[in-house]
Design an enzyme around this catalytic site. Structure first.
Site, PDB file in Angstrom:
ATOM      1  N   SER A   1      -9.846  -0.287   7.194  1.00 30.46           N
ATOM      2  CA  SER A   1      -9.327  -0.150   5.696  1.00 30.46           C
ATOM      3  C   SER A   1      -8.406  -1.322   5.266  1.00 30.46           C
ATOM      4  CB  SER A   1      -8.108   1.069   5.760  1.00 30.46           C
ATOM      5  OG  SER A   1      -8.795   2.059   5.808  1.00 30.46           O
TER       6      SER A   1
ATOM      7  N   SER B   1      -9.625   2.265   2.945  1.00 25.25           N
ATOM      8  CA  SER B   1      -8.777   2.908   2.227  1.00 25.25           C
ATOM      9  C   SER B   1      -8.015   2.232   1.228  1.00 25.25           C
ATOM     10  CB  SER B   1      -7.758   3.884   2.960  1.00 25.25           C
ATOM     11  OG  SER B   1      -7.183   3.298   3.788  1.00 25.25           O
TER      12      SER B   1
ATOM     13  N   LYS C   1       0.898  -1.379   0.076  1.00 26.63           N
ATOM     14  CA  LYS C   1       0.000   0.074  -0.013  1.00 26.63           C
ATOM     15  C   LYS C   1       0.995   1.421   0.048  1.00 26.63           C
ATOM     16  CE  LYS C   1      -3.979   1.906   2.497  1.00 26.63           C
ATOM     17  NZ  LYS C   1      -4.831   1.740   3.626  1.00 26.63           N
TER      18      LYS C   1
END
Ligand SMILES: [Zn+2]
Lengths: 513, 516
Positions: A181, A157, A82
């Protein structure tokens, strides 16, 4: 094996195939890079792809293996990171214009761990700006699309990581979970994700959203694969004061559990019912029945303060975020713009103009909210009160875990919604995290696994929650349920979206369908 | 407005100020600890390194970096707290103090807010008039220093009007202890002196603890002085009545960087406030900048109690929880407090209060202690260090220890005197030689041929010669006027060119002239 077949393997199968010499890490890594080249334009799961770096690691692993060296278990198995974790040699943006093109001079601890595990890092995955969001629509670099339906959100997210894993653009990926997330994107993409116990994985070098809530964790397509990555990431880090000085829970071992006899499972009364999609509740009830078949005893438990979790979360998170994001001031790194029409602006004017230009609306919304909540005269009523709610939620968990070993709930109230559907209604967007937020407020571990598709043919996730430091319990119940469901379905969950297993651009599939 | 042309505000005389107003002070002292590494990262803390060479992702506040507490910083904070007679928190947190400033990498300072590591202490300060004032300490807390801005161009060296600014982050993250007094009341005319004496005693204490370089000129100790005035309660008012008068508006004079300046700045602000108030004006709550050269303060930024730093507990750090046993261990390592040590030494050495004060003012305590340890008598040690050497050091504006004379030299010289090899006058000549770099006392005495004549024959001959040449004087002594022998002794010493023991000469003269 074809390139597509290589990508469809589980991480555990990839690791075994590399050891057996069935294929090389370069072949495996190249297969993923090719698939990314084909499919990422439609998905926008990756913000940056590091072909050269990934292949260099792969070559190194292949040479070491050829030389008979002992290698870590996942050596040569590619992974995606990420874009919230600092990586030397790759830009790190946190999905924000503010950090566009920023090259960190240091690796996050978890990135260093991936490197020492000799895992080729394919690239950096898309995310909501500074991890604020539940749809990846708040990325400054365009939304990621859900591989099950390109018109739908992949969650957030960490939508980039879950979409990459779900579309077989990586067998494994790193996520970060501040209010869901990792788990919510896993749920809406039919993949698996774990938020470890707070402190179980180092946060050093991972761009902070809300320090007391953030936790790094693994994303994959199966419980075992998730466990394999969890063990690579976990462990004490002296660079992170909040990191637990305790051994990593034996999550890989727990993933071989198939029988749940003697296990007590609690259904949280407060995370269900009104506002939940019927198809989500139906899959949840079926999974619950399956757990009973596996030998577990199910009881209903009440966590009365969970109803205040959302309110507390949206005070704690913005407060901490407003302070954590203060450093983005254009003085030392990142975007710098001058104010319009000012001849020789002061440092303060440059800071203000850069922050106005660099942050998106959702980030600004939360900075303003947090700044207000921490202001003198309001602190006690907002931040102070929210911290008390956290304590009450932790007490609810404690009381519940006196009765049961793990708790379950649907991971999200609905399946993936359409892009743009909730963009103008932040509160509706926030409600999607209703079920996942309590774990972050209390620091306990949670996991989401897929439990089928709803009436809209989109994946449904089930969330497990365990007491702090007991992460292995998630893997035990998760693996047992996953095995039973896979048997029932006659194959893994992702097989139910047959188009995912093809190696051709999504737009062509759509056209051909 | 350049540094040289500050228009001085009108001030009242100090006497008028004190006749009309009662001063109240609050002193905030920032001390940089001398730990090897910074408070929250492993960077070096050396003073004067090239800009931005002692930095890392943590002290630069790069995205993702996290702090880790320097245990030595906590230990020093606790020792300082204990030395200030404070209570030590058994559990306390760091807090973020949020505000934007270019030299602060994270735009928050990691500090402590409502849970300081040390609180409720005091420091006794001896004043020149022989009184002791107890400075009550509100708190001592841990925090990190900011970077340092250098504003280039413009005329003031301040950020306003500068062409550009350079920032050095070497200082960012250096451990600081902020020591805050309670409002100091009842000081009256002693207020400026108390301010100086407090900072001076605090400096000595921190030095004795070994926790800081305490060099005000390098900024490793910085003082902010809060001053306010309130009206006198009236003639004959009791101190309780005076204390009941509400406090006036205060100003905070920042970064006063020498002991002398602390005293001057407090006095200046008192007299400036007095002039404003006396003219019916009101004081603006603000920070003031002290100008060493002109001896005045100028207005800085307005400050209000509503300054909102949005403090909240630092979520990236775990609380400091020093256990009681460790705190007691640290208490046992505390050096003797400087004031107590002085009292003990004064008693040991047998100095009068006046002598002791001279020695303290000369900065000669350590030198005297070492000199006595090397074998000199306490009075000889004081005579040399507090006398000739102090005079010369003062003239040259250097420390007495930098005059080229060691405690061992003094002890050696004192030995020569006590062995009867030198008399006082000769010893002074030897000292001059040592100070001139001519060598050790023995070497100087040898080179200059300075030695008391030990041969009684020469002395007896001189005595006989002087008696014969001064029959009048000799008769007076014979007649019982013993004090007249003084003149004869002088003659004998002259005859001996000073190289004789005067006591011995007196003994011989009296033996000749007085029947036994
Ligand atoms: Zn550093």
């Amino acid at each position: 094996m074809t390139k597509t077949e290589l990508c469809l393997l589980s991480a555990a199968q990839m690791a075994n195939g590399l050891v057996a010499g069935d294929f090389t890490s370069v072949e495996l890594t190249q297969a993923h890079l090719d698939r990314i080249a084909d499919l990422n334009p439609a998905l926008n799961a990756y913000l940056y792809v590091d072909d050269a770096g990934a292949l260099a690691t792969a070559r190194e692993v292949d040479e070491a293996r050829a030389a008979g060296q002992d290698l870590p278990r996942l050596a040569g198995v590619p992974v995606a990171v990420k874009d919230i974790a600092c990586t030397v040699g790759m830009p790190t943006t946190a999905g924000s214009k503010m950090l566009e093109g920023w090259m960190p001079p240091y690796d996050a601890t978890i990135v260093a761990k991936l490197k020492s595990a000799k895992m080729p890092i394919l690239g950096k995955t898309n995310m909501d700006e500074f991890a604020m969001g539940s749809s990846t629509e708040h990325s400054a670099f365009g939304p990621t699309r859900n591989p099950w339906d390109l018109d739908r959100i992949p969650g957030g997210s960490g939508g980039g990581s879950s979409a990459a894993v779900g579309a077989y653009l990586a067998p494994l990926a790193i996520g970060s979970d501040t209010g869901g997330s990792i788990r919510q994107p896993a749920a809406v993409t039919g993949t698996v994700g774990t938020k470890p116990t707070y402190g179980g994985v180092s946060r050093y070098g991972v761009i902070a959203l809300a320090s007391s809530l953030d936790q790094i964790g693994p994303c994959a397509r199966s419980v075992t694969d998730t466990a394999l990555l969890h063990e690579v990431l976990g462990g004490h880090d002296e660079m992170d004061s909040t990191s637990l000085d305790a051994p990593v829970p034996a999550v890989v071992e727990a993933s071989s559990t198939r029988d749940l006899t003697g296990m007590k499972i609690g259904v949280v009364k407060e995370i269900s019912g009104e506002g939940f999609q019927p198809g989500v509740l139906a899959r949840f009830e079926e999974a619950r029945a399956k757990l009973v078949e596996l030998g577990a005893e199910i009881v209903e438990v009440s966590c009365p303060h969970f109803t205040s979790a959302m309110a507390a979360y949206y005070l704690v998170l913005p407060s901490e975020a407003s302070s954590n994001l203060a450093r983005y001031d254009a003085m030392r790194y990142g975007l710098r713009v001058g104010p319009d029409g000012v001849e020789s602006p002061s440092a303060e004017q440059v800071m203000a103009a850069s922050r106005a230009a660099g942050f998106g609306d959702e980030v600004k919304r939360r900075i303003i909210l947090g700044t207000y909540a921490l202001s003198s005269g309001y602190y006690d009523a907002y931040y102070g009160q929210a911290q008390k709610v956290r304590t009450l939620i932790a007490c609810d968990f404690e009381a519940a875990f006196e009765q049961v070993d793990v708790l379950i709930s649907p991971t999200t109230p609905t399946t993936a919604f359409k892009l743009g559907e909730k963009l103008d209604d932040p509160l509706a967007m926030y409600l999607g995290d209703l079920a996942t937020i309590p774990a972050n407020l209390a620091g306990v571990p949670g996991m989401s696994i897929p439990v089928g598709v709803a009436e809209d043919n989109l994946p449904v996730g089930l969330q497990f929650l365990a007491p702090a430091t007991q992460d292995q319990r998630l893997y035990a119940v998760g693996a047992a349920l996953e095995a039973a469901l896979t048997e029932q379905w006659g194959g893994p969950m992702l097989d139910q979206a047959a188009h995912l297993c093809l190696a051709q651009p999504f737009d062509k599939q759509e056209a051909g369908a | 407005m350049s540094a040289q042309t500050h228009t001085a505000d009108s001030v009242l005389s100090i006497d008028d100020t004190l006749a009309k107003f009662d001063p109240v002070m609050g002193l905030e002292v920032h001390v940089e600890l001398n730990t090897n590494t910074k408070m929250f990262c492993g960077c070096a803390t050396e003073f004067g390194a090239d800009p931005n060479t002692q930095v890392c992702p943590i002290c630069l506040g790069l995205p993702g970096a996290l702090p880790v507490v320097n245990a030595m910083g906590v230990e020093s904070a606790i020792r300082i707290g204990l030395a200030l007679n404070c209570e030590i928190a058994s559990w306390c947190r760091f807090a973020r103090k949020n505000y934007f400033y270019p030299d602060m990498p994270k735009n928050f300072q990691t500090s402590q807010y409502d849970e300081p590591i040390a609180f409720e202490g005091y420091l006794d300060v001896d004043l020149d008039d022989g009184t002791t004032y107890r400075v009550e300490i509100e708190r001592a807390h841990m925090e990190e220093d900011t970077g340092k801005s250098l504003h280039v161009g413009g005329s003031t060296g301040r950020i306003q009007g500068a062409d550009y600014s350079l920032v050095d982050y070497n200082r960012a993250g250096i451990p600081l202890i902020e020591i805050v007094t309670k409002p100091l009341t009842g000081a009256g005319e002693r207020a400026p002196e108390i301010a100086r004496a407090y900072v001076s005693v605090l400096r000595d204490l921190l030095k004795a603890l070994g926790v800081s370089d305490v060099r005000m000129e390098q900024g490793s100790m910085r003082c902010d002085a809060n001053v306010s005035l309130r009206p006198k309660a009236g003639d004959g008012a009791t101190s309780a009545e005076q204390l009941a008068v509400p406090l006036g508006t205060r100003t905070e004079t920042k970064n006063v960087n020498s002991l002398r300046s602390v005293e001057r700045a407090v006095r200046y602000e008192m007299t400036r406030h007095a002039a404003v108030l006396d003219a019916g004006g009101s004081i603006t709550q603000e920070t003031r900048h002290w100008h060493e050269d002109t001896g005045v303060t100028t207005a800085g930024r307005p400050k209000s109690d509503a300054d909102d730093y949005r403090y909240f507990p630092e979520p990236d750090l775990v609380p400091a929880a020093p256990d009681a046993a460790w705190v007691e261990e640290l208490r046992a390592t505390l050096p003797e407090p400087p004031a107590e040590r002085r009292k003990r030494l004064q008693a040991d050495w047998g100095y009068s209060d006046l002598e002791m004060r001279d020695v303290i003012n000369a900065g000669a305590i350590e030198a005297i202690e070492e000199t006595i340890a090397a074998g000199a008598s306490a009075s000889a040690a004081r005579k040399w260090w507090g006398g000739e050497i102090a005079r010369r050091a003062n003239k040259a504006d250097v420390a007495i220890t930098e005059m080229g004379v060691t405690p061992a030299d003094i002890a050696e010289l004192d030995g020569l005197v006590r062995d009867g090899r030198l008399n006082d006058a000769m010893a002074r000549q030897v000292m001059e030689g040592v100070l001139n770099g001519e060598g050790s006392p023995t070497a100087v005495a040898d080179a200059r041929g300075l030695e008391l004549v030990q041969d009684d024959g020469a002395l007896e001959a001189a005595v006989d010669k002087v008696i014969a040449a001064n029959t009048d004087m000799a008769d007076k002594v014979r007649g019982g006027k013993v004090q007249a022998a003084g003149a004869l002794i002088g003659q004998v010493m002259k005859e001996m060119k000073g190289q004789a023991d005067a006591a011995k000469a007196r003994e011989l003269i009296l033996a000749r002239l007085l029947p036994s």
